[in-house]
Design an enzyme around this catalytic site. Structure first.
Site, mmCIF file in Angstrom:
data_model
loop_
_atom_site.group_PDB
_atom_site.id
_atom_site.type_symbol
_atom_site.label_atom_id
_atom_site.label_comp_id
_atom_site.label_asym_id
_atom_site.label_seq_id
_atom_site.Cartn_x
_atom_site.Cartn_y
_atom_site.Cartn_z
ATOM 1 N N LYS A 1 1.781 -3.860 6.967
ATOM 2 C CA LYS A 1 1.880 -3.262 5.509
ATOM 3 C C LYS A 1 4.028 -3.018 5.252
ATOM 4 C CE LYS A 1 -1.532 -4.184 3.432
ATOM 5 N NZ LYS A 1 -1.450 -5.685 2.806
ATOM 6 N N SER B 1 0.588 -1.243 -0.102
ATOM 7 C CA SER B 1 0.077 -0.144 -0.147
ATOM 8 C C SER B 1 0.640 1.216 -0.073
ATOM 9 C CB SER B 1 -0.673 0.327 1.018
ATOM 10 O OG SER B 1 -1.607 1.502 1.433
ATOM 11 N N TYR C 1 -2.020 -0.290 11.222
ATOM 12 C CA TYR C 1 -2.178 -1.004 9.540
ATOM 13 C C TYR C 1 -0.981 -1.019 8.769
ATOM 14 C CZ TYR C 1 -3.577 -1.524 4.449
ATOM 15 O OH TYR C 1 -3.612 -2.149 3.673
HETATM 16 P P1 NAD Z 1 -10.982 -6.051 0.886
HETATM 17 O O1 NAD Z 1 -11.596 -6.859 3.056
HETATM 18 O O2 NAD Z 1 -12.553 -5.938 0.408
HETATM 19 O O3 NAD Z 1 -10.942 -7.888 0.588
HETATM 20 C C1 NAD Z 1 -9.486 -9.339 1.441
HETATM 21 C C2 NAD Z 1 -10.845 -10.184 1.682
HETATM 22 O O4 NAD Z 1 -9.446 -10.703 2.626
HETATM 23 C C3 NAD Z 1 -11.296 -10.302 2.367
HETATM 24 O O5 NAD Z 1 -12.721 -10.415 1.297
HETATM 25 C C4 NAD Z 1 -11.678 -10.726 3.673
HETATM 26 O O6 NAD Z 1 -12.508 -11.897 3.384
HETATM 27 C C5 NAD Z 1 -10.247 -12.035 3.551
HETATM 28 N N1 NAD Z 1 -9.244 -12.503 4.294
HETATM 29 C C6 NAD Z 1 -8.662 -11.361 5.487
HETATM 30 N N2 NAD Z 1 -8.427 -11.610 6.508
HETATM 31 C C7 NAD Z 1 -8.128 -12.727 5.983
HETATM 32 C C8 NAD Z 1 -7.580 -14.309 6.496
HETATM 33 N N3 NAD Z 1 -6.807 -14.020 7.521
HETATM 34 N N4 NAD Z 1 -7.711 -15.947 5.804
HETATM 35 C C9 NAD Z 1 -8.755 -15.552 4.151
HETATM 36 N N5 NAD Z 1 -9.185 -14.349 4.164
HETATM 37 C C10 NAD Z 1 -8.640 -13.537 4.282
HETATM 38 O O7 NAD Z 1 -9.919 -5.777 0.935
HETATM 39 P P2 NAD Z 1 -9.345 -4.960 -0.322
HETATM 40 O O8 NAD Z 1 -9.985 -3.605 -0.604
HETATM 41 O O9 NAD Z 1 -9.969 -5.774 -1.666
HETATM 42 O O10 NAD Z 1 -7.895 -5.144 -0.255
HETATM 43 C C11 NAD Z 1 -6.874 -6.607 -0.803
HETATM 44 C C12 NAD Z 1 -5.370 -5.825 0.027
HETATM 45 O O11 NAD Z 1 -5.180 -4.926 -0.898
HETATM 46 C C13 NAD Z 1 -5.604 -6.131 1.216
HETATM 47 O O12 NAD Z 1 -4.320 -6.768 1.533
HETATM 48 C C14 NAD Z 1 -5.135 -4.711 1.654
HETATM 49 O O13 NAD Z 1 -4.608 -4.007 2.952
HETATM 50 C C15 NAD Z 1 -4.985 -3.745 0.350
HETATM 51 N N6 NAD Z 1 -5.095 -3.033 0.197
HETATM 52 C C16 NAD Z 1 -6.329 -2.083 0.097
HETATM 53 C C17 NAD Z 1 -6.858 -0.980 -0.482
HETATM 54 C C18 NAD Z 1 -7.540 -0.308 -0.374
HETATM 55 O O14 NAD Z 1 -7.974 1.047 -0.136
HETATM 56 N N7 NAD Z 1 -8.952 -1.428 -0.462
HETATM 57 C C19 NAD Z 1 -5.225 0.101 -0.406
HETATM 58 C C20 NAD Z 1 -3.880 -0.550 -0.348
HETATM 59 C C21 NAD Z 1 -3.511 -2.227 -0.103
HETATM 60 C C1 WQD Z 2 -8.830 10.211 0.264
HETATM 61 C C2 WQD Z 2 -8.825 11.561 0.861
HETATM 62 C C3 WQD Z 2 -9.468 12.249 3.310
HETATM 63 C C4 WQD Z 2 -13.033 10.212 3.801
HETATM 64 C C5 WQD Z 2 -7.119 5.455 2.719
HETATM 65 C C6 WQD Z 2 -5.869 4.400 3.468
HETATM 66 C C7 WQD Z 2 -4.499 4.053 3.339
HETATM 67 C C8 WQD Z 2 -5.189 2.825 2.100
HETATM 68 C C9 WQD Z 2 -6.202 3.710 1.229
HETATM 69 C C10 WQD Z 2 -5.012 0.716 2.184
HETATM 70 C C11 WQD Z 2 -8.398 12.602 2.232
HETATM 71 C C12 WQD Z 2 -10.913 12.720 1.951
HETATM 72 C C13 WQD Z 2 -11.932 11.389 3.203
HETATM 73 C C14 WQD Z 2 -14.215 11.113 4.234
HETATM 74 C C15 WQD Z 2 -12.673 13.627 3.500
HETATM 75 N N1 WQD Z 2 -5.970 2.035 2.337
HETATM 76 N N2 WQD Z 2 -12.315 12.487 3.111
HETATM 77 N N3 WQD Z 2 -14.280 13.014 4.029
HETATM 78 O O1 WQD Z 2 -7.087 8.229 3.162
HETATM 79 O O2 WQD Z 2 -6.092 8.696 1.147
HETATM 80 O O3 WQD Z 2 -5.885 5.845 2.465
HETATM 81 O O4 WQD Z 2 -7.677 4.410 2.018
HETATM 82 O O5 WQD Z 2 -3.791 0.738 2.690
HETATM 83 O O6 WQD Z 2 -4.010 3.164 4.201
HETATM 84 O O7 WQD Z 2 -5.504 5.495 4.372
HETATM 85 O O8 WQD Z 2 -8.141 7.306 1.894
HETATM 86 O O9 WQD Z 2 -10.120 7.768 0.665
HETATM 87 O O10 WQD Z 2 -10.014 7.611 3.736
HETATM 88 O O11 WQD Z 2 -9.617 9.679 1.699
HETATM 89 O O12 WQD Z 2 -12.870 14.651 3.061
HETATM 90 O O13 WQD Z 2 -15.652 11.344 4.807
HETATM 91 O O14 WQD Z 2 -10.386 11.937 1.067
HETATM 92 O O15 WQD Z 2 -9.060 12.824 3.508
HETATM 93 O O16 WQD Z 2 -7.456 13.882 2.036
HETATM 94 P P1 WQD Z 2 -6.935 7.462 2.201
HETATM 95 P P2 WQD Z 2 -9.501 7.980 1.796
#
Ligand code: NAD
Ligand code: WQD
Length: 336
Positions: free
Chosen positions: A152, A124, A148
């Site tokens: 990562k 991430s 979190y």
């Molecule tokens: P999500 O929650 O939609 O998907 C994650 C899936 O993993 C879920 O379906 C959950 O049931 C499953 N899961 C969690 N722990 C598990 C375990 N121990 N065993 C089996 N299944 C398990 O999330 P996502 O948005 O699809 O994210 C996927 C990956 O990408 C995650 O590792 C997350 O940290 C990373 N990521 C997400 C974002 C984002 O904004 N969505 C951003 C950066 C990184």
């Molecule tokens: C985006 C922008 C907020 C909600 C997060 C995690 C990051 C990654 C992705 C997993 C920012 C603003 C938000 C609201 C707002 N996840 N905002 N009102 O914070 O960039 O990233 O999700 O790895 O780890 O921290 O994403 O969508 O929460 O925010 O004004 O109700 O929108 O301040 O500028 P962020 P976000």
């Protein structure tokens, strides 16, 4: 040749499964369905017209994981399974460390025992912490600000140590910026539990009338309109990045991190305006204080992924808003 997709029922995982199937990969999907529903697995089958094995298993259940590796010929793993809510990780750090860090260790132990050493893993942009220099390249110093993010970063470091111990491993660490939008079919998308914490799912729920108004977290940032700027990447582009990374790990060994982002930043106000255009709805909002831990600006330098993976984002921001809206309307109309 089968690819094991952990967390494949989730938001990013389900979209990646569609792309894998459309590109003729065989997949085995593992998910404990803690933050997803079986419906998304069924929708992936519907979109692609292809079937695959789904195992409702927790990554921490090592015996069950070993059984999957014994019964299926797994050649590589795309690892999404993890918990991802920053606020929840502050309240429940042990749950996050156990699930995300020990989960990754158990997965790698089993992969090692079965001689499977090709891995694409979700990281991430959160590993860049409070980076101030934009755009963010993979060389930007790392630093995390919450449990979190630390999970990562720890997993990245564990995987680097693993590679040092055995150069046969081939690992891609994909650092996603802000994934958003949904599959163009409107059949799968992000399905957050409870009130969304991310901006785009929050906006879509305001547009549909489920939530009253968007709270903009701060309008005094040093940005063009004072609101925070982020690099929102269409989920389908992000999913395609995994296929390119998979090609790379299958054809080589090593460990590399790649930013998956567009290189463009949009402010919260620009996101709201674009979403109003895409939905034809007025999105009410109010200005509130900054959210603790937020940074003003974050956007990627995606050049390394283009150079080394041959990947770049193709879909534009308006398309992302349209697809997010289509998905939200489908859901509201009793689709799920
Ligand atoms: P999500 O929650 O939609 O998907 C994650 C899936 O993993 C879920 O379906 C959950 O049931 C499953 N899961 C969690 N722990 C598990 C375990 N121990 N065993 C089996 N299944 C398990 O999330 P996502 O948005 O699809 O994210 C996927 C990956 O990408 C995650 O590792 C997350 O940290 C990373 N990521 C997400 C974002 C984002 O904004 N969505 C951003 C950066 C990184
Ligand atoms: C985006 C922008 C907020 C909600 C997060 C995690 C990051 C990654 C992705 C997993 C920012 C603003 C938000 C609201 C707002 N996840 N905002 N009102 O914070 O960039 O990233 O999700 O790895 O780890 O921290 O994403 O969508 O929460 O925010 O004004 O109700 O929108 O301040 O500028 P962020 P976000």
């Amino acid at each position: 040749m089968a690819i094991l997709v952990t967390g494949g029922a989730g938001y990013i995982g389900s979209h990646t499964c569609v792309e894998l199937l459309n590109n003729d990969y065989d997949i085995v999907v593992l998910d404990k369905l803690s933050n997803s529903k079986i419906d998304s697995v069924n929708r992936v089958k519907e979109i692609t017209g292809k079937d695959f094995i789904f195992e409702q298993v927790d990554l921490l259940e090592k015996k069950k994981l070993e059984k999957i590796f014994t019964e299926q010929k797994i050649d590589a793993v795309v690892h999404f399974a993890g918990l991802k809510a920053v606020g929840e990780s502050v309240e429940k750090p042990l749950v996050y460390y156990r699930n995300n860090v020990i989960g990754a260790i158990v997965l790698c132990e089993v992969m090692k025992n079965f001689g499977v050493k090709k891995l694409v893993a979700s990281s991430s942009a959160t590993v860049y912490g409070t980076a101030e220099q934009m755009p963010i390249s993979e060389d930007t110093p790392l630093g995390v600000t919450n449990p979190y993010g630390r999970t990562k970063l720890m997993v990245e470091e564990i995987l680097r140590d693993l590679y040092v111990s055995d150069n046969a491993w081939s690992i891609a660490l994909l650092r996603y910026f802000n994934p958003a939008g949904a599959h163009e079919s409107g059949l799968i998308g992000e399905d957050p539990n409870g009130i969304p914490t991310n901006l785009i799912p929050y906006i879509t729920q305001v547009a549909i009338g489920k939530l009253k108004e968007v709270s903009i977290f701060g309008n005094d940032y040093p940005t063009k309109d004072g609101t925070g700027i982020r690099d929102y990447i269409h989920i389908t582009d992000l999913a395609k990045g995994h296929l390119k990374a998979l090609d790379k790990v299958i054809g080589s060994s090593g460990i590399e991190a790649y930013n998956l982002g567009t290189g463009k930043g949009y402010s919260v106000q620009e996101v709201i305006a674009a979403f109003e255009k895409a939905s034809g709805k007025k999105i009410p909002y109010k200005m509130v204080n900054r959210r603790p831990g937020d940074i003003a600006v974050s956007y990627a330098d995606p050049a390394k992924a283009k150079r080394e993976l041959g990947w770049e984002a193709e879909k534009d921001f308006d398309e992302m808003c349209r697809d997010a809206w289509k998905w939200q309307r489908n859901k509201m109309n009793g689709f799920y």
